[in-house]
Design a protein around this motif. Structure first.
Motif, PDB file in Angstrom:
ATOM      1  N   ALA A 174     -16.575  32.542  -6.161  1.00 22.74           N
ATOM      2  CA  ALA A 174     -15.503  31.564  -5.933  1.00 22.74           C
ATOM      3  C   ALA A 174     -15.513  31.048  -4.497  1.00 22.74           C
ATOM      4  CB  ALA A 174     -14.140  32.153  -6.299  1.00 22.74           C
TER       5      ALA A 174
ATOM      6  N   GLN B 124      -7.026  20.696 -13.953  1.00 20.23           N
ATOM      7  CA  GLN B 124      -7.150  21.994 -13.274  1.00 20.23           C
ATOM      8  C   GLN B 124      -8.139  21.951 -12.120  1.00 20.23           C
ATOM      9  OE1 GLN B 124      -7.484  25.614 -15.639  1.00 20.23           O
ATOM     10  NE2 GLN B 124      -8.943  26.437 -14.167  1.00 20.23           N
TER      11      GLN B 124
ATOM     12  N   LYS C 245     -11.918  21.683 -11.565  1.00 20.74           N
ATOM     13  CA  LYS C 245     -12.633  20.715 -10.739  1.00 20.74           C
ATOM     14  C   LYS C 245     -12.622  21.132  -9.279  1.00 20.74           C
ATOM     15  CE  LYS C 245     -11.992  16.920 -13.881  1.00 20.74           C
ATOM     16  NZ  LYS C 245     -11.260  15.716 -14.256  1.00 20.74           N
TER      17      LYS C 245
ATOM     18  N   GLN D 169      -9.136  31.804  -6.658  1.00 19.93           N
ATOM     19  CA  GLN D 169      -9.779  30.921  -7.635  1.00 19.93           C
ATOM     20  C   GLN D 169      -9.283  29.489  -7.497  1.00 19.93           C
ATOM     21  OE1 GLN D 169      -8.166  33.752  -8.486  1.00 19.93           O
ATOM     22  NE2 GLN D 169      -9.567  35.094  -9.599  1.00 19.93           N
TER      23      GLN D 169
ATOM     24  N   GLN E   8     -12.039  27.312  -9.155  1.00 25.65           N
ATOM     25  CA  GLN E   8     -13.350  27.901  -9.438  1.00 25.65           C
ATOM     26  C   GLN E   8     -13.873  27.454 -10.791  1.00 25.65           C
ATOM     27  OE1 GLN E   8     -13.179  32.107 -10.143  1.00 25.65           O
ATOM     28  NE2 GLN E   8     -15.351  32.434  -9.740  1.00 25.65           N
ATOM     29  N   THR E   9     -12.974  27.400 -11.768  1.00 24.39           N
ATOM     30  CA  THR E   9     -13.414  27.066 -13.110  1.00 24.39           C
ATOM     31  C   THR E   9     -12.890  25.716 -13.562  1.00 24.39           C
ATOM     32  OG1 THR E   9     -11.551  28.341 -13.909  1.00 24.39           O
ATOM     33  CG2 THR E   9     -13.664  29.432 -13.836  1.00 24.39           C
TER      34      THR E   9
END
Ligand SMILES: Cc1cc2nc3c(=O)[nH]c(=O)nc-3n(C[C@H](O)[C@H](O)[C@H](O)COP(=O)(O)OP(=O)(O)OC[C@H]3O[C@@H](n4cnc5c(N)ncnc54)[C@H](O)[C@@H]3O)c2cc1C
Lengths: 327, 250
Positions: free
Chosen positions: A135, A250, A256, A273, A253-254
């Motif tokens: 991350a 969103q 954008k 994150q 990390q997961t």
């Protein structure tokens, strides 16, 4: 060195992230006086190909089998072009489009791939890539073994390419029908229509976190402030999980990765994150009722308070401010 | 139906993670390790499918040293039927992981491979797509919903532009996103049961896959940290700073 950049587009226009990826490719090619070309894939892509040719020569594959961005057919098409054009490096901007199809294309050429490149350097005749890990807590500088090499590039890390003085060529290419065979069927896309800019492309992002209790509140406060700033709206994972914000908002990390001029975090705690997605913003501002919230450790300016009270006050002041500028 | 769930063991990334002073390693030895959160979601989904449909076997697989017993027992305690450790001393890059997984798929012939979209250590987001290509199977990445319709699998995917829906014929490979489900905690009974479930160990060398390193790490460095700025007491000043940074007004 021959570099191929895969464009991402919506059928009519190039996504700005692709221009940053082209910027990366031009920088990477320079020391070896390499060549850079675009690949435009899709159906009915004449406009996109023409737009892309303003920046670099284009290879265009216009085929019914490429109507939807499905990994099987796109990966095969890319792999074919890389082979016939003898490209050494293949690049695309990091996005869910590239993350889906790029590794699949790379695997058809031996799997030498780097994800999310944020910096590159030439050292002893090798191209090295910086890639965030954990991350973003750690950055790894890596060399890839094997050729061709595939990389996805963080658009925010590279300046957009500039147009040529004269448009380059568009070279249409045909592929055998077997290239487009696939066992995945496209059924549709559900997205929330918004007049606001895309969070990944906006100069200013206003993001909301768990402090907001409903979609109506999110729209009224986060959306309201975004509109006075001409900003995009973003969100933490917490609000997407709760169904209060759509998933495409969103940041993290997961989600954008964004790097706007200003990122304004309203009622977001600042989990690692989440920070992974916005900590390279030029300026970060935060409003949080908890003076010890970790978001304040990365914020350039912060205000301790309740977002339900503070946001309307900010909207009021910024409306006056904006009116002062234009009027 | 058989579902294969590859799992990776990763340091808990809620902990502070830094590069070693010499830049040769990431300091993770002192950090508790967990199943990669996205893989836990994959295990959960596979177990839910096995609870919903009849005759579904869930097989969890991990590639690494004996320490992999821990995450695999967790997968078994969550409800997987059996586990496989592919014993391999060296950490591998995604390319070689996917090649070993291909060999496991050829042995096990699952109908579905369900795995995390990325591992939170290297954040590569490559292994599932590599494996789908090597198998020449259809893929659906970043899944937020799965539904079997006859012999087909309907998948909602989270993309940058909204939720996309695909229908795949089996066998297929699906990678999971965060909102697919919330993994259960293994119950005490589940943990007891897991102790008796089969956990097979295969030496990577037995799979006949010569390793082909693709990623050479030259050095690691800890990420840049930002410094905390000002805490404003006046809303007027705060608003003015926002206006300035956003480039509006005075
Ligand atoms: C594998 C994995 C991946 C993840 N990926 C992401 C990701 O991509 N993006 C992401 O964002 N998260 C991600 N997360 C989740 C992350 O760890 C946090 O849980 C999440 O970011 C928290 O969201 P939040 O800050 O909105 O909520 P919380 O952490 O609950 O924080 C809410 C904040 O609002 C403040 N607050 C509450 N009420 C008010 C009020 N009235 N006025 C002002 N302030 C108020 C509180 O003080 C608190 O600081 C991931 C987690 C995992 C395990």
């Amino acid at each position: 060195m021959r570099i191929l950049v895969i464009t991402e587009h919506d059928g009519t226009t190039l996504r700005p992230a692709s221009l940053s990826c082209l910027g990366f490719a031009q920088q990477a090619a320079r020391p070896s006086s390499g060549e850079v070309a675009w690949l435009v894939l899709g159906q009915g892509i004449a406009d996109v190909a023409a737009a892309a040719a303003q920046y670099a020569p284009v290879i265009a594959i216009d085929a019914a089998g490429l109507e939807h961005e499905l990994a099987e057919s796109y990966a095969r098409a890319i792999a074919e072009v890389v082979k016939s054009g003898r490209f050494d490096l293949v690049a695309a901007a990091s996005s869910t489009f590239a993350k889906d199809i790029f590794p699949r294309a790379a695997a058809l050429h031996g799997g030498a791939m780097a994800s999310d490149v944020v910096r590159h350097e030439w050292a002893d005749g090798r191209l090295l890539f910086d890639c965030p890990r954990f991350a973003g807590a750690v950055t790894a500088t890596i060399a890839l073994h094997g050729s061709p090499q595939f990389v996805t590039v963080r658009a925010s890390a590279y300046p957009a390419a500039v147009p040529l003085s004269q448009a380059a060529t568009v070279e249409p290419m045909e592929l055998p029908p077997a290239t487009f065979a696939r066992r995945a069927r496209y059924e549709g896309l559900r997205s929330k229509q918004t007049a606001r800019p895309d969070v990944a492309e906006a100069r200013v992002v206003v993001s909301g976190g768990r402090a907001f209790k409903s979609a109506e509140d999110f729209e009224r406060y986060v959306g309201g402030l975004a509109d006075v700033l001409g900003a995009a709206t973003g969100s933490s994972r917490a609000l997407v999980d709760a169904g209060i914000a759509p998933n495409e908002l969103q940041v993290g990390q997961t989600g954008k990765i964004v790097a706007p001029d200003l990122y304004l975090a309203l009622g977001i705690s600042g989990a690692v994150q989440h920070l992974a997605g916005m900590k390279n913003s030029k300026k970060i501002a935060a409003v949080n009722s908890d003076p010890d919230a970790p978001i304040f450790e990365v914020a350039d300016f912060g205000f301790v308070g309740d977002v339900y009270a503070v946001t309307p006050e900010l909207i009021k002041r910024l409306e006056q401010n904006g009116a002062g500028a234009t009027g | 139906m058989k579902i294969l769930v590859p799992t990776k063991r990763v340091p808990d990334t809620d902990q502070k993670i830094v590069a070693s002073a010499d830049g040769l390693r990431v300091e993770t030895d002192h950090i508790p390790h967990v199943i990669n959160p996205f893989d836990a979601i994959a295990v959960e989904e596979a177990v839910r499918i096995s609870e919903r449909l009849r005759d579904v076997e869930v097989v969890a697989v991990g590639i690494g040293g004996p320490e992999y017993e821990q995450p695999l027992r967790t997968a078994l305690a969550m409800g997987a039927a059996r586990g496989i450790i592919v014993q391999c001393a060296k950490p591998l890059d995604p390319w070689n992981v996917s090649r070993l997984l291909k060999a496991i798929v050829e042995r096990e012939t699952p109908d579905l491979v369900l795995m995390g979209k990325q591992a939170v250590d290297d954040d590569a987001n490559q292994t599932g797509q590599f494996l789908a290509a090597l198998l020449d199977w259809p893929q659906a990445t970043f899944a937020s919903r799965l539904e079997f319709i006859g012999n087909e699998l309907r998948v909602d995917r989270e993309t940058d532009h909204g939720i996309e829906t695909l229908t795949l014929t089996l066998p297929a490979l699906v990678t999971t996103d965060l909102r697919l489900n919330e993994p259960r905690y293994a119950s005490m009974a589940g943990i007891m049961k897991a102790r008796k479930k089969p956990l097979e160990t295969i030496a990577a060398g037995e799979l006949g896959v010569p390793l082909e390193p693709r990623v050479e790490v030259i050095r690691y460095r800890s990420g840049d940290t930002r410094r905390a700025g000002e805490r404003l007491a006046s809303l007027d000043e705060f608003a003015a700073l926002i206006a300035q940074a956003a480039g509006i007004g005075g």
